[in-house]
Design a protein around this motif. Structure first.
Motif, PDB file in Angstrom:
ATOM      1  N   UNK A  29       0.929  -1.042  -0.048  1.00 38.18           N
ATOM      2  CA  UNK A  29      -0.086   0.025  -0.070  1.00 38.18           C
ATOM      3  C   UNK A  29       0.941   1.372  -0.112  1.00 38.18           C
ATOM      4  N   UNK A  30       1.018   1.688  -0.976  1.00 35.49           N
ATOM      5  CA  UNK A  30       2.106   3.140  -1.469  1.00 35.49           C
ATOM      6  C   UNK A  30       1.100   4.534  -1.390  1.00 35.49           C
ATOM      7  N   UNK A  31       1.329   5.075  -0.237  1.00 36.67           N
ATOM      8  CA  UNK A  31       0.489   6.144  -0.066  1.00 36.67           C
ATOM      9  C   UNK A  31      -0.624   5.651   0.780  1.00 36.67           C
ATOM     10  N   UNK A  32      -0.400   4.982   1.921  1.00 35.55           N
ATOM     11  CA  UNK A  32      -1.372   4.296   2.725  1.00 35.55           C
ATOM     12  C   UNK A  32      -2.354   5.227   3.545  1.00 35.55           C
ATOM     13  N   UNK A  33      -1.898   6.549   3.583  1.00 30.18           N
ATOM     14  CA  UNK A  33      -2.702   7.336   4.512  1.00 30.18           C
ATOM     15  C   UNK A  33      -2.912   6.498   5.824  1.00 30.18           C
ATOM     16  N   UNK A  34      -4.054   6.596   6.124  1.00 23.91           N
ATOM     17  CA  UNK A  34      -4.452   6.169   7.691  1.00 23.91           C
ATOM     18  C   UNK A  34      -4.862   4.561   7.501  1.00 23.91           C
ATOM     19  N   UNK A  35      -4.694   3.962   6.297  1.00 26.04           N
ATOM     20  CA  UNK A  35      -4.654   2.480   6.369  1.00 26.04           C
ATOM     21  C   UNK A  35      -6.037   2.038   5.787  1.00 26.04           C
ATOM     22  N   UNK A  36      -6.704   2.746   4.944  1.00 29.42           N
ATOM     23  CA  UNK A  36      -8.200   2.244   4.575  1.00 29.42           C
ATOM     24  C   UNK A  36      -8.087   1.076   3.831  1.00 29.42           C
ATOM     25  N   UNK A  37      -7.192   0.860   2.796  1.00 35.27           N
ATOM     26  CA  UNK A  37      -7.042  -0.370   2.313  1.00 35.27           C
ATOM     27  C   UNK A  37      -6.838  -1.527   3.443  1.00 35.27           C
ATOM     28  N   UNK A  38      -6.135  -1.680   4.500  1.00 31.48           N
ATOM     29  CA  UNK A  38      -5.991  -2.539   5.337  1.00 31.48           C
ATOM     30  C   UNK A  38      -7.378  -3.090   5.790  1.00 31.48           C
ATOM     31  N   UNK A  39      -8.345  -2.215   5.776  1.00 29.82           N
ATOM     32  CA  UNK A  39      -9.745  -2.430   6.229  1.00 29.82           C
ATOM     33  C   UNK A  39     -10.194  -3.455   5.468  1.00 29.82           C
ATOM     34  N   UNK A  40     -10.227  -3.372   4.271  1.00 30.86           N
ATOM     35  CA  UNK A  40     -10.710  -4.176   3.216  1.00 30.86           C
ATOM     36  C   UNK A  40      -9.957  -5.526   3.213  1.00 30.86           C
ATOM     37  N   UNK A  41      -8.820  -5.590   3.191  1.00 32.70           N
ATOM     38  CA  UNK A  41      -7.873  -6.844   3.280  1.00 32.70           C
ATOM     39  C   UNK A  41      -8.062  -7.619   4.589  1.00 32.70           C
ATOM     40  N   UNK A  42      -8.400  -6.938   5.834  1.00 34.35           N
ATOM     41  CA  UNK A  42      -8.760  -7.659   7.002  1.00 34.35           C
ATOM     42  C   UNK A  42     -10.109  -8.433   7.012  1.00 34.35           C
ATOM     43  N   UNK A  43     -10.931  -7.851   6.310  1.00 33.34           N
ATOM     44  CA  UNK A  43     -12.209  -8.441   6.374  1.00 33.34           C
ATOM     45  C   UNK A  43     -12.249  -9.572   5.412  1.00 33.34           C
ATOM     46  N   UNK A  44     -11.310  -9.777   4.354  1.00 31.04           N
ATOM     47  CA  UNK A  44     -11.302 -11.037   3.776  1.00 31.04           C
ATOM     48  C   UNK A  44     -10.740 -12.324   4.529  1.00 31.04           C
ATOM     49  N   UNK A  45     -10.084 -11.969   5.769  1.00 28.16           N
ATOM     50  CA  UNK A  45      -9.587 -12.861   6.812  1.00 28.16           C
ATOM     51  C   UNK A  45      -8.930 -14.005   5.894  1.00 28.16           C
ATOM     52  N   UNK A  46      -7.716 -13.588   5.200  1.00 26.62           N
ATOM     53  CA  UNK A  46      -6.893 -14.515   4.302  1.00 26.62           C
ATOM     54  C   UNK A  46      -5.437 -14.497   5.133  1.00 26.62           C
ATOM     55  N   UNK A  47      -5.195 -13.605   6.124  1.00 23.46           N
ATOM     56  CA  UNK A  47      -3.994 -13.612   6.426  1.00 23.46           C
ATOM     57  C   UNK A  47      -2.806 -12.876   5.292  1.00 23.46           C
ATOM     58  N   UNK A  48      -3.258 -11.969   4.856  1.00 19.61           N
ATOM     59  CA  UNK A  48      -2.452 -11.161   3.620  1.00 19.61           C
ATOM     60  C   UNK A  48      -1.239 -10.396   4.413  1.00 19.61           C
ATOM     61  N   UNK A  49      -0.032 -10.544   3.891  1.00 22.48           N
ATOM     62  CA  UNK A  49       0.930  -9.966   4.226  1.00 22.48           C
ATOM     63  C   UNK A  49       0.988  -8.452   3.427  1.00 22.48           C
ATOM     64  N   UNK A  50       0.649  -7.365   4.576  1.00 22.13           N
ATOM     65  CA  UNK A  50       0.225  -6.134   4.172  1.00 22.13           C
ATOM     66  C   UNK A  50       1.234  -5.325   4.652  1.00 22.13           C
ATOM     67  N   UNK A  51       1.695  -4.388   3.781  1.00 16.95           N
ATOM     68  CA  UNK A  51       2.991  -3.506   3.860  1.00 16.95           C
ATOM     69  C   UNK A  51       2.670  -2.354   3.443  1.00 16.95           C
ATOM     70  N   UNK A  52       2.622  -1.238   4.324  1.00 20.01           N
ATOM     71  CA  UNK A  52       2.011   0.073   4.120  1.00 20.01           C
ATOM     72  C   UNK A  52       3.264   1.151   4.152  1.00 20.01           C
ATOM     73  N   UNK A  53       3.221   2.113   3.425  1.00 17.54           N
ATOM     74  CA  UNK A  53       4.054   3.008   3.320  1.00 17.54           C
ATOM     75  C   UNK A  53       3.587   4.339   3.345  1.00 17.54           C
ATOM     76  N   UNK A  54       3.917   5.315   4.248  1.00 15.96           N
ATOM     77  CA  UNK A  54       2.963   6.443   4.265  1.00 15.96           C
ATOM     78  C   UNK A  54       4.327   7.569   4.899  1.00 15.96           C
ATOM     79  N   UNK A  55       4.495   8.722   4.188  1.00 13.27           N
ATOM     80  CA  UNK A  55       5.470   9.520   4.352  1.00 13.27           C
ATOM     81  C   UNK A  55       5.008  10.803   5.454  1.00 13.27           C
ATOM     82  N   UNK A  56       3.872  11.056   5.445  1.00 16.47           N
ATOM     83  CA  UNK A  56       3.450  12.085   6.154  1.00 16.47           C
ATOM     84  C   UNK A  56       3.131  11.795   7.502  1.00 16.47           C
TER      85      UNK A  56
END
Length: 191
Positions: A29-56
């Motif tokens: 997740x490049x430009x993850x902001x506050x992690x909105x994409x993680x919400x969707x991925x967590x709801x899938x219940x798939x144990x995805x390796x999520x890596x978030x980058x946020x410079x701000x």
């Protein structure tokens, strides 16, 4: 309308609902902001390796709270490992390495190449998805992925008119670069 609806909105915005995510898939997740994409991925219940980058800085503090069990990195992504000027525009959600129309302050941030990061962390493992939202700096981010593009199944990016003071789109240069690396456009969503 709540976190569940926000998760669905972000998945629809980035055209992810038809992608078949599996356990151990790597998602950047490049430009993850506050992690909105993680919400969707967590709801899938798939144990995805999520890596978030946020410079701000402000957004990164929220990201760390929202994405506690995944990897969060307070760096910008770029085609060079360096220290770069970053234009903070938290109020408008327009923070970028490219000066936006309005910004609150300029700071120096660390920038890294995603291909270097991936090789150090995961070696030559396949990547399910790279999601890019760099507020106009998408061409710089994708150029920093050059050495791992052959490992990537999907790339989804916000390529709207957000580049610099002129609010230019990055769609043509981004797509042309990926076409040169054997990617094809499978869908486009407007606005």
């Amino acid at each position: 309308l709540g976190l569940e609806n926000r998760a669905i909105d972000i998945a629809n915005d980035y055209m992810l609902t038809a992608k078949n995510f599996k356990k151990e898939d790597i998602v950047y997740d490049c430009g993850a902001n506050v992690g909105d994409l993680a919400l969707y991925l967590k709801n899938l219940n798939k144990e995805i390796k999520y890596v978030a980058f946020e410079p701000s800085p402000k957004e990164f503090e929220c990201l760390k709270l929202n994405v506690k069990n995944d990897v969060t990195i307070n760096s910008a992504l770029h085609f060079k490992n360096s220290n770069l000027t970053f234009y903070v525009s938290s109020d408008n959600a327009d923070s970028s390495l490219i000066a936006p129309i309005q910004f609150e302050e300029k700071i120096i941030v660390n920038s890294i190449r995603l291909d270097s990061f991936h090789k150090n962390k995961f070696g030559s493992k396949k990547i399910k998805l790279i999601k890019i939202e760099a507020e106009g700096a998408e061409p710089e981010v994708i150029r920093g992925c050059k050495e791992i593009l052959h490992l990537v199944e999907y790339i989804s990016a916000d390529l709207g008119p957000e580049r610099g003071q002129e609010s230019k789109t990055t769609m043509a240069s981004f797509i042309n670069y990926l076409n040169m690396h054997n990617f094809e456009v499978v869908d486009v969503k407007f606005p």
